[in-house]
Design a protein around this motif. Structure first.
Motif, PDB file in Angstrom:
ATOM      1  N   ASN A 157      37.717  -5.028  -6.773  1.00  0.00           N
ATOM      2  CA  ASN A 157      37.136  -5.331  -5.452  1.00  0.00           C
ATOM      3  C   ASN A 157      36.743  -6.798  -5.336  1.00  0.00           C
ATOM      4  N   GLN A 158      37.331  -7.622  -6.181  1.00  0.00           N
ATOM      5  CA  GLN A 158      36.920  -9.018  -6.267  1.00  0.00           C
ATOM      6  C   GLN A 158      37.032  -9.761  -4.936  1.00  0.00           C
ATOM      7  N   ALA A 159      38.018  -9.433  -4.129  1.00  0.00           N
ATOM      8  CA  ALA A 159      38.234 -10.160  -2.865  1.00  0.00           C
ATOM      9  C   ALA A 159      37.079  -9.987  -1.892  1.00  0.00           C
ATOM     10  N   SER A 160      36.366  -8.865  -1.985  1.00  0.00           N
ATOM     11  CA  SER A 160      35.279  -8.603  -1.043  1.00  0.00           C
ATOM     12  C   SER A 160      33.903  -8.742  -1.682  1.00  0.00           C
ATOM     13  N   LEU A 161      33.844  -9.363  -2.847  1.00  0.00           N
ATOM     14  CA  LEU A 161      32.577  -9.518  -3.557  1.00  0.00           C
ATOM     15  C   LEU A 161      32.287 -10.997  -3.806  1.00  0.00           C
ATOM     16  N   PRO A 162      31.006 -11.336  -3.982  1.00  0.00           N
ATOM     17  CA  PRO A 162      30.668 -12.726  -4.295  1.00  0.00           C
ATOM     18  C   PRO A 162      31.255 -13.138  -5.647  1.00  0.00           C
ATOM     19  N   ALA A 163      31.577 -14.404  -5.793  1.00  0.00           N
ATOM     20  CA  ALA A 163      32.100 -14.910  -7.061  1.00  0.00           C
ATOM     21  C   ALA A 163      31.001 -14.861  -8.118  1.00  0.00           C
ATOM     22  N   LEU A 164      31.401 -14.613  -9.339  1.00  0.00           N
ATOM     23  CA  LEU A 164      30.447 -14.533 -10.442  1.00  0.00           C
ATOM     24  C   LEU A 164      30.262 -15.888 -11.103  1.00  0.00           C
ATOM     25  N   THR A 165      29.029 -16.184 -11.462  1.00  0.00           N
ATOM     26  CA  THR A 165      28.750 -17.370 -12.266  1.00  0.00           C
ATOM     27  C   THR A 165      29.123 -17.055 -13.715  1.00  0.00           C
ATOM     28  N   PRO A 166      29.280 -18.058 -14.566  1.00  0.00           N
ATOM     29  CA  PRO A 166      29.597 -17.792 -15.974  1.00  0.00           C
ATOM     30  C   PRO A 166      28.574 -16.865 -16.642  1.00  0.00           C
ATOM     31  N   GLN A 167      27.280 -17.040 -16.318  1.00  0.00           N
ATOM     32  CA  GLN A 167      26.240 -16.177 -16.897  1.00  0.00           C
ATOM     33  C   GLN A 167      26.404 -14.731 -16.436  1.00  0.00           C
ATOM     34  N   GLN A 168      26.718 -14.567 -15.163  1.00  0.00           N
ATOM     35  CA  GLN A 168      26.898 -13.214 -14.624  1.00  0.00           C
ATOM     36  C   GLN A 168      28.124 -12.538 -15.219  1.00  0.00           C
ATOM     37  N   LEU A 169      29.211 -13.292 -15.353  1.00  0.00           N
ATOM     38  CA  LEU A 169      30.437 -12.724 -15.913  1.00  0.00           C
ATOM     39  C   LEU A 169      30.215 -12.294 -17.364  1.00  0.00           C
ATOM     40  N   LYS A 170      29.526 -13.137 -18.127  1.00  0.00           N
ATOM     41  CA  LYS A 170      29.236 -12.798 -19.518  1.00  0.00           C
ATOM     42  C   LYS A 170      28.413 -11.519 -19.594  1.00  0.00           C
ATOM     43  N   LYS A 171      27.404 -11.405 -18.737  1.00  0.00           N
ATOM     44  CA  LYS A 171      26.544 -10.218 -18.737  1.00  0.00           C
ATOM     45  C   LYS A 171      27.333  -8.972 -18.349  1.00  0.00           C
ATOM     46  N   LEU A 172      28.182  -9.082 -17.345  1.00  0.00           N
ATOM     47  CA  LEU A 172      28.965  -7.921 -16.919  1.00  0.00           C
ATOM     48  C   LEU A 172      29.926  -7.480 -18.023  1.00  0.00           C
ATOM     49  N   ARG A 173      30.484  -8.431 -18.748  1.00  0.00           N
ATOM     50  CA  ARG A 173      31.363  -8.083 -19.862  1.00  0.00           C
ATOM     51  C   ARG A 173      30.590  -7.347 -20.961  1.00  0.00           C
ATOM     52  N   GLN A 174      29.387  -7.799 -21.245  1.00  0.00           N
ATOM     53  CA  GLN A 174      28.580  -7.129 -22.270  1.00  0.00           C
ATOM     54  C   GLN A 174      28.160  -5.731 -21.820  1.00  0.00           C
ATOM     55  N   LEU A 175      27.859  -5.576 -20.557  1.00  0.00           N
ATOM     56  CA  LEU A 175      27.532  -4.246 -20.030  1.00  0.00           C
ATOM     57  C   LEU A 175      28.761  -3.337 -20.080  1.00  0.00           C
ATOM     58  N   THR A 176      29.927  -3.929 -19.884  1.00  0.00           N
ATOM     59  CA  THR A 176      31.168  -3.155 -19.983  1.00  0.00           C
ATOM     60  C   THR A 176      31.390  -2.660 -21.410  1.00  0.00           C
ATOM     61  N   ILE A 177      31.047  -3.485 -22.385  1.00  0.00           N
ATOM     62  CA  ILE A 177      31.154  -3.058 -23.794  1.00  0.00           C
ATOM     63  C   ILE A 177      30.238  -1.862 -24.041  1.00  0.00           C
ATOM     64  N   ALA A 178      29.031  -1.900 -23.458  1.00  0.00           N
ATOM     65  CA  ALA A 178      28.103  -0.779 -23.608  1.00  0.00           C
ATOM     66  C   ALA A 178      28.700   0.500 -23.038  1.00  0.00           C
ATOM     67  N   THR A 179      29.347   0.383 -21.874  1.00  0.00           N
ATOM     68  CA  THR A 179      29.982   1.556 -21.259  1.00  0.00           C
ATOM     69  C   THR A 179      31.118   2.082 -22.125  1.00  0.00           C
ATOM     70  N   LEU A 180      31.961   1.184 -22.639  1.00  0.00           N
ATOM     71  CA  LEU A 180      33.068   1.601 -23.499  1.00  0.00           C
ATOM     72  C   LEU A 180      32.545   2.249 -24.788  1.00  0.00           C
ATOM     73  N   SER A 181      31.429   1.748 -25.289  1.00  0.00           N
ATOM     74  CA  SER A 181      30.860   2.276 -26.533  1.00  0.00           C
ATOM     75  C   SER A 181      30.345   3.693 -26.359  1.00  0.00           C
ATOM     76  N   SER A 182      29.964   4.046 -25.139  1.00  0.00           N
ATOM     77  CA  SER A 182      29.501   5.416 -24.901  1.00  0.00           C
ATOM     78  C   SER A 182      30.660   6.410 -24.904  1.00  0.00           C
ATOM     79  N   ARG A 183      31.872   5.907 -24.799  1.00  0.00           N
ATOM     80  CA  ARG A 183      33.060   6.764 -24.787  1.00  0.00           C
ATOM     81  C   ARG A 183      33.733   6.837 -26.148  1.00  0.00           C
ATOM     82  N   SER A 184      33.616   5.766 -26.925  1.00  0.00           N
ATOM     83  CA  SER A 184      34.252   5.748 -28.251  1.00  0.00           C
ATOM     84  C   SER A 184      33.449   4.843 -29.173  1.00  0.00           C
TER      85      SER A 184
END
Length: 266
Positions: free
Chosen positions: A82-109
């Protein structure tokens, strides 16, 4: 409460207070600041603030509400879709979202290969991936170790994330099923314990009854033995005679006369 949850709650508190009075553009900017704030990794409470929820139906700022929702329970893939309709991420925000994504993946495997992480996190540099994971470990987002030989992340712990509203009913259903199963197991366990107790009481009753019968048999045997006539301690093979003095039979010794005939003397 975990160390991360306590730390996040403390660092999120100022944003919650400001959000109560912030409106429109000010509220949208507050969301951007919270998403970039170091140490803030849980956003469910911020989503529930009335002024923030008002942005969901705002023509100008609804994208900020959707972005906040992704940080609450989404992943990098959700943002890219949904990137086209969302605000651009700052480097800090992108890093945080990636780390939160790792947490989500870790709950599955519990074992996450580097290839999967590089693809999902949209990273093309292995060193950057490892640095991201190491920082996530220091932030207590996950706990685990990097296996560079097997090229994977072995996860021991991962932080919990907020639950999507449409997942609440499903989770409640799972919890109800778990509760029913637990109650059934508890009932079966209690019944088994009671059965064991009943069997133990029955065995004890049988043992007590046997002991009583044994004691009764011993008593009857002693009584019978006491009623039998006693023989004289002196018996030389003679004739049993009655003694008028004590009514006890006694034996007279035999004497042999000159003619070889036995005679008896009193």
């Amino acid at each position: 409460m975990s160390v991360l949850a306590a730390s996040t709650a403390t660092k999120l508190e100022p944003f919650l207070l400001l959000a109560k009075s912030a409106k429109s553009a000010a509220c949208a900017q507050l969301i951007q600041d919270a998403l970039a704030a170091p140490g803030v990794f849980v956003f469910g409470e911020l989503l529930d603030v009335p002024s923030v929820r008002e942005l969901e139906n705002s023509e100008q700022h609804s994208q900020h509400f959707r972005l906040l929702s992704i940080f609450a329970y989404g992943t990098v893939q959700d943002y890219k879709a949904n990137q086209a309709s969302l605000p651009a991420l700052t480097p800090q925000q992108l890093k945080k979202l990636r780390q939160l994504t790792i947490a989500t993946l870790s709950s599955r495997s519990r074992v996450l290969g580097y290839d999967l992480l590089l693809e999902v996190l949209d990273i093309d540099n292995l060193r950057e991936l490892e640095d991201l994971i190491i920082d996530a470990i220091y932030q207590n987002i996950i706990s685990g170790k990097l296996d560079q030989r097997k090229k994977c992340l072995v996860v021991e712990f991962a932080m919990g994330r907020d639950v999507k509203p449409d997942q609440v009913h499903a989770i409640l259903g799972i919890l109800r099923e778990w509760l029913a199963t637990s109650e059934n197991i508890l009932t079966q366990t209690e019944n088994k314990i009671q059965s064991v107790r009943d069997e133990a009481l029955a065995r004890q009753a049988d043992a007590d009854n046997f002991q009583r019968q044994l004691e009764d048999a011993k008593s009857r045997t002693k009584a019978t033995a006491a009623q039998r006539p006693r023989r004289s301690d002196f018996d030389m093979g003679g004739i049993m005679l009655s003694d008028d003095r004590d009514d006890h039979p006694r034996t007279m010794p035999k004497r042999k006369g000159k003619d070889g005939v036995h005679s008896f003397r009193r």
